[in-house]
Design an enzyme around this catalytic site. Structure first.
Site, PDB file in Angstrom:
ATOM      1  N   GLU A 102       0.850  -1.187   0.000  1.00  0.00           N
ATOM      2  CA  GLU A 102       0.000   0.000   0.000  1.00  0.00           C
ATOM      3  C   GLU A 102       0.886   1.237   0.000  1.00  0.00           C
ATOM      4  O   GLU A 102       1.851   1.327   0.788  1.00  0.00           O
ATOM      5  CB  GLU A 102      -0.926   0.036   1.214  1.00  0.00           C
ATOM      6  CG  GLU A 102      -1.820   1.275   1.230  1.00  0.00           C
ATOM      7  CD  GLU A 102      -2.749   1.339   2.431  1.00  0.00           C
ATOM      8  OE1 GLU A 102      -3.531   2.303   2.532  1.00  0.00           O
ATOM      9  OE2 GLU A 102      -2.679   0.431   3.282  1.00  0.00           O
TER      10      GLU A 102
ATOM     11  N   ASN B  31      -4.506   5.137  -2.206  1.00  0.00           N
ATOM     12  CA  ASN B  31      -5.701   5.724  -1.601  1.00  0.00           C
ATOM     13  C   ASN B  31      -6.202   6.897  -2.453  1.00  0.00           C
ATOM     14  O   ASN B  31      -5.408   7.732  -2.909  1.00  0.00           O
ATOM     15  CB  ASN B  31      -5.395   6.219  -0.186  1.00  0.00           C
ATOM     16  CG  ASN B  31      -5.145   5.065   0.763  1.00  0.00           C
ATOM     17  OD1 ASN B  31      -6.078   4.426   1.239  1.00  0.00           O
ATOM     18  ND2 ASN B  31      -3.871   4.769   1.029  1.00  0.00           N
TER      19      ASN B  31
ATOM     20  N   GLU C 261      -8.010   2.389  -3.510  1.00  0.00           N
ATOM     21  CA  GLU C 261      -8.716   2.209  -2.253  1.00  0.00           C
ATOM     22  C   GLU C 261      -9.662   3.387  -2.015  1.00  0.00           C
ATOM     23  O   GLU C 261      -9.237   4.544  -2.011  1.00  0.00           O
ATOM     24  CB  GLU C 261      -7.724   2.079  -1.099  1.00  0.00           C
ATOM     25  CG  GLU C 261      -6.870   0.818  -1.174  1.00  0.00           C
ATOM     26  CD  GLU C 261      -6.108   0.568   0.114  1.00  0.00           C
ATOM     27  OE1 GLU C 261      -6.326   1.328   1.086  1.00  0.00           O
ATOM     28  OE2 GLU C 261      -5.296  -0.379   0.157  1.00  0.00           O
TER      29      GLU C 261
ATOM     30  N   ASP D 219     -11.774   0.634   1.835  1.00  0.00           N
ATOM     31  CA  ASP D 219     -10.901   0.823   2.993  1.00  0.00           C
ATOM     32  C   ASP D 219     -11.723   1.055   4.254  1.00  0.00           C
ATOM     33  O   ASP D 219     -12.825   1.592   4.214  1.00  0.00           O
ATOM     34  CB  ASP D 219      -9.977   2.015   2.724  1.00  0.00           C
ATOM     35  CG  ASP D 219      -8.790   2.025   3.668  1.00  0.00           C
ATOM     36  OD1 ASP D 219      -8.543   1.018   4.346  1.00  0.00           O
ATOM     37  OD2 ASP D 219      -8.101   3.076   3.715  1.00  0.00           O
TER      38      ASP D 219
ATOM     39  N   GLU E 140      -5.805  -4.874   8.136  1.00  0.00           N
ATOM     40  CA  GLU E 140      -4.841  -3.805   8.396  1.00  0.00           C
ATOM     41  C   GLU E 140      -4.439  -3.789   9.865  1.00  0.00           C
ATOM     42  O   GLU E 140      -5.216  -4.211  10.734  1.00  0.00           O
ATOM     43  CB  GLU E 140      -5.447  -2.434   8.028  1.00  0.00           C
ATOM     44  CG  GLU E 140      -5.662  -2.231   6.556  1.00  0.00           C
ATOM     45  CD  GLU E 140      -6.141  -0.821   6.264  1.00  0.00           C
ATOM     46  OE1 GLU E 140      -5.438  -0.099   5.538  1.00  0.00           O
ATOM     47  OE2 GLU E 140      -7.214  -0.435   6.759  1.00  0.00           O
TER      48      GLU E 140
END
Length: 836
Positions: free
Chosen positions: A610, A670, A702, A732, A789
């Site tokens: 990520e 993201n 995400e 997310d 996560e």
């Protein structure tokens, strides 16, 4: 010898018929006489039109006709003597003189017609015919007056032609004047007269010389040869020519003199009566008085403004008139000013004789004459009450809100300045408060703007109920109001308590229910307060800024309680603004970095990463994402920041594609809500993918659950477009938002990410495990993968594995590191024993 006149068809058939010869200089002179005479007569026409009395009009008409007729007759007489024969010729005096009458009458007819205001076609035609007939009669009467030893014959053809020339050119002369005047008007009458005079002179000369060409003479057989030269006759010709020219010249001089006299009379005709008419038409009051202050004249406007009649005022002294409260004192000031500079001007509060007062502008000036040492004075007074009212209205609108009639921001600012300026050293503290109606936009959207305006008006009326000598209220803009009032103490703690109690009382009255177009509306207020010392002279802008910060904090808290300003709020704002400017520079100066955190599977193999943005500030060092990303969201920098992350992530992913050992790795990026909602977001992603040669299947975007609440349909359309080329999507922080299951099943999602809050409490909170299990089961039912996560311990990983989650991300497997360190770490990730 008796003269016999005959008309013949062929004069050449007559025995011994002869014709004379013309003396060319006299021919030219005769034409010039006709031209000058015609111009002189026609030039009088403008003078005839300006004559005001009938007698003067007829005098000038007769004068012009006489001059023109005499000139036409002189041309004929000169032309006759320019015709030379081989025998002596004399003229019968009486008939010769009578031949002048038709010329005068024809000229009079022309002048009568062309001097009228209108020029109808019928009258113009008759005048032209009259001129032609008069000219013909004059000529042939003059021919009949010839006495000579010969018989006179006329060729019938040329005789008729001569009459046609007289009639035709006569009509053309009148129409030429008519057309010229229609085109140019009376202001160019001289030009019209000249053009028409040319036509008249051609008509007369043409008729005369054509008629002379038609004349044939047959001398008597017993007539003795006589010399044609007659000295007496030549002197008579010269005398007539001189007389005609002298008459024309004197007439022209007389017309010029008369025009000048008329012009002078017109310019000097501004009599007292006319002067009074002009002055009466002026809307301002005018008074003329002499050196003794006695009024000589005044106009109607003066009578209307002050109520003093002209008949009553004229002859009286200005000192006797009462036109202001203290006329004597004002008269003394005006007298001194007139003695010193000769004028005085100023605004006064004038008084009508009936007692009414009005604002007026008074101007008094001295008038000195050239031909005398005496002086008069003229006073001009104009009503300025309407102007004063307009200025007062403009000033009111400049300092008041038109909707609520409360003072506006400008008025508050000036009131604050005066409040600080005139505060004494012992003055107590003061309170400045800003009030904001909570959810006012929702009210406008739901009940309409009229309801919002009505709420503002009603709230303003309630605020005015609190206004006294000490409290000042204002509407700043929109739904924001302000209160300013001094407190009773200089002690800050006591003053703050007093301010809080006062605001509570005001809020209680303002928050009571309102009736808005049949609806009951409970008004809720956000209030920011500032207690300040007027002696410190902090400045209006600074005071409003601090109170605004307190109001902003009250809006954020949304507790409905007033928020008192404290210095930390200002420092936080300054720090925030500073950080905002530095973030903008940091994006432009390439101070941002992408750190990669590995994502591993159940076999501890790195399957992807990520991308997490980091800011390496040149002086602050590493700035926390939790600090600058929310700031970027609020100030709009999230768009350039998100674009940089997308470009940099695709650049890294494009580099992996060129390395076999990294080819299959996936990278998650993201995307913020505002970035995704941009109309061209799909084009931005496609451009970045093609630019860096990215394999779409390796890119995962995400998204957060809040995106689904704003525009679910638009979100699905954009995701579907990108999904077609192979780009994956992950949801997310799943479980922390309010996403609908209906939309969740409609979204082309590939992965659900379990929020770190649930993962962290797996070993401590009995409720977290069932939640995580539910998320995993839901993902499997929707055929999605799951990523956990925040995995930091082996216990967390083992529990997740038992629940069916096989992809992990967290400190247990690696912290976010720069891309270079991430590549080096791929060969040294610890291989933990696999757990069943």
């Amino acid at each position: 010898m008796t003269l016999l006149t005959h008309l013949v068809l062929d004069p050449h058939a007559l025995d011994a018929a002869i014709q004379g010869k013309h003396h060319v200089p006299l021919v030219v002179v005769s034409w010039l006489i006709a031209l000058i005479a015609a111009y002189t007569g026609l030039d009088i026409i403008k003078l005839v039109g300006t004559a005001k009395r009938i007698s003067s009009r007829w005098i000038w008409l007769m004068t012009g006709a006489s001059v023109m007729g005499f000139g036409v007759w002189s041309m004929h007489f000169t032309g006759m003597h320019a015709y030379q024969l081989d025998f002596a010729v004399s003229h019968a005096p009486l008939l010769t003189m009578l031949s002048m009458v038709p010329a005068v009458l024809g000229s009079l007819g022309v002048m009568l017609v062309v001097s009228s205001q209108q020029l109808p076609h019928r009258s113009s035609l008759l005048a032209g015919v009259g001129l032609g007939v008069g000219t013909g009669l004059m000529h042939y009467m003059g021919m009949a007056a010839m006495s000579m030893p010969a018989v006179l014959y006329h060729s019938l053809g040329l005789f008729l032609v001569s009459l046609g020339v007289a009639l035709g050119l006569g009509i053309i002369s009148v129409y030429a004047y008519r057309l010229c005047r229609q085109e140019w008007g009376r202001q160019r009458a001289r030009r019209c007269a000249l053009i028409s005079a040319l036509c008249v002179s051609l008509a007369i000369s043409g008729m005369h010389y054509v008629a002379m060409q038609a004349a044939w003479f047959v001398p008597d057989s017993n007539a003795s040869s006589m010399s044609p030269v007659d000295t007496h006759s030549y002197w008579l010709i010269y005398l007539i020519i001189a007389g005609a020219l002298m008459m024309a010249l004197l007439t022209l001089i007389a017309t010029r003199v008369e025009r000048r006299v008329l012009t002078s009379e017109h310019q000097q005709h501004m009599t007292r009566a006319r002067l009074l008419e002009v002055i009466s038409a002026i809307r301002d009051g005018i008074v003329l008085f002499d050196d003794s202050a006695r009024i000589r004249l005044c106009n109607k406007a003066f009578e209307k403004l002050l109520g003093w009649d002209a008949d009553e005022s004229i002859g009286r002294s200005v000192w006797e008139l009462s036109y202001v409260d203290d006329s004597q004192a004002l008269n003394h000031r005006i007298s001194r000013a007139l003695e010193e500079s000769g004028e005085w001007t100023g605004m006064i509060e004038a008084q009508h004789r009936g007692g009414r007062y009005f604002s007026a502008w008074l101007s008094v000036s001295r008038v000195c004459y050239v031909d005398t040492a005496e002086c008069d004075y003229v006073a001009l007074i104009s009503d300025r009450s309407a102007e004063q009212q307009a200025q007062q209205r403009i000033r009111y609108l400049a300092y008041h809100d038109s909707l609520t009639e409360l003072p506006n921001r400008r008025s508050l600012q000036e009131h604050l300045e005066d409040f600080e300026t005139y505060a004494s050293d012992e003055a107590p503290l003061a309170l400045l408060a800003l009030l904001d109606i909570d959810r006012f936009k929702f009210l406008n959207d739901s009940l309409g703007q009229d309801a919002g305006d009505e709420l503002l008006r009603q709230l303003a009326r309630r605020l005015r109920g609190w206004v006294d000598d000490n409290l000042f209220v204002a509407r700043l803009d929109g739904n924001e109001f302000a209160l300013l009032t001094p407190l009773s103490t200089s002690d800050r703690t006591s003053a703050e308590g007093e301010a809080q109690r006062f605001i509570d009382r005001v809020t209680a009255s303002l928050s009571a229910d309102y009736r808005l177009h049949g609806h009951t509306y409970p008004c809720r207020l956000n209030i920011g307060m500032l207690v300040f010392s007027p002696q410190q002279r902090a400045g209006t802008k600074r005071l409003l800024k601090r109170t605004g910060l307190a109001l902003l904090e009250a809006k954020r808290e949304r507790s409905g309680s007033p928020r008192l300003f404290c210095p930390t709020l200002e420092k936080e704002l300054e720090d925030r603004l500073t950080l905002e400017r530095e973030l903008q520079l940091g994006i432009a100066n390439d101070e941002l970095r992408l750190h990669l955190q590995p994502q591993v599977d159940a076999l501890h193999q790195v399957v992807g990463a990520e991308a997490l943005v980091r800011w390496e500030h040149p002086t602050r060092g590493q700035v926390s994402p939790g600090h600058f990303i929310p700031l970027a969201e609020e100030c709009g920098l999230i768009l350039p920041l998100g674009d940089w992350v997308l470009q940099e992530g695709c650049r890294i992913l494009g580099g992996w594609r060129k390395r076999p050992e990294l080819y299959a790795l996936k990278l998650s990026i993201n995307v913020s809500v505002r970035q995704f909602q941009q109309p061209d977001f799909v084009d931005q992603v496609l451009a970045a993918v093609h630019r860096h040669d990215v394999e779409p299947a390796c890119l995962t975007l995400e998204l957060t659950e809040s995106l689904l609440l704003n525009d679910p349909q638009g979100t699905i359309e954009k995701m579907t477009q990108l999904r077609r080329i192979g780009i994956h999507f992950a949801l997310d922080d799943f479980g922390t938002g309010y996403s609908s299951m209906a939309y969740l099943k409609s979204l082309p999602l590939d992965t659900l990410k379990i929020d770190v809050a649930f993962v962290r409490d797996l070993s401590r909170d009995a409720h977290s495990t069932p939640i995580a299990a539910t998320i995993i089961t839901l993902a499997k039912s929707l055929e999605m993968s799951v990523v956990a996560e925040g995995v930091e311990t082996e216990v967390q990983r083992s529990t997740l594995k038992d629940l069916g989650c096989h992809i992990y991300q967290g400190y247990l497997f690696g912290r976010p590191v720069p891309s270079e360190e991430f590549h080096a770490m791929l060969t040294s990730v610890p291989r933990l024993p696999a757990h069943q």
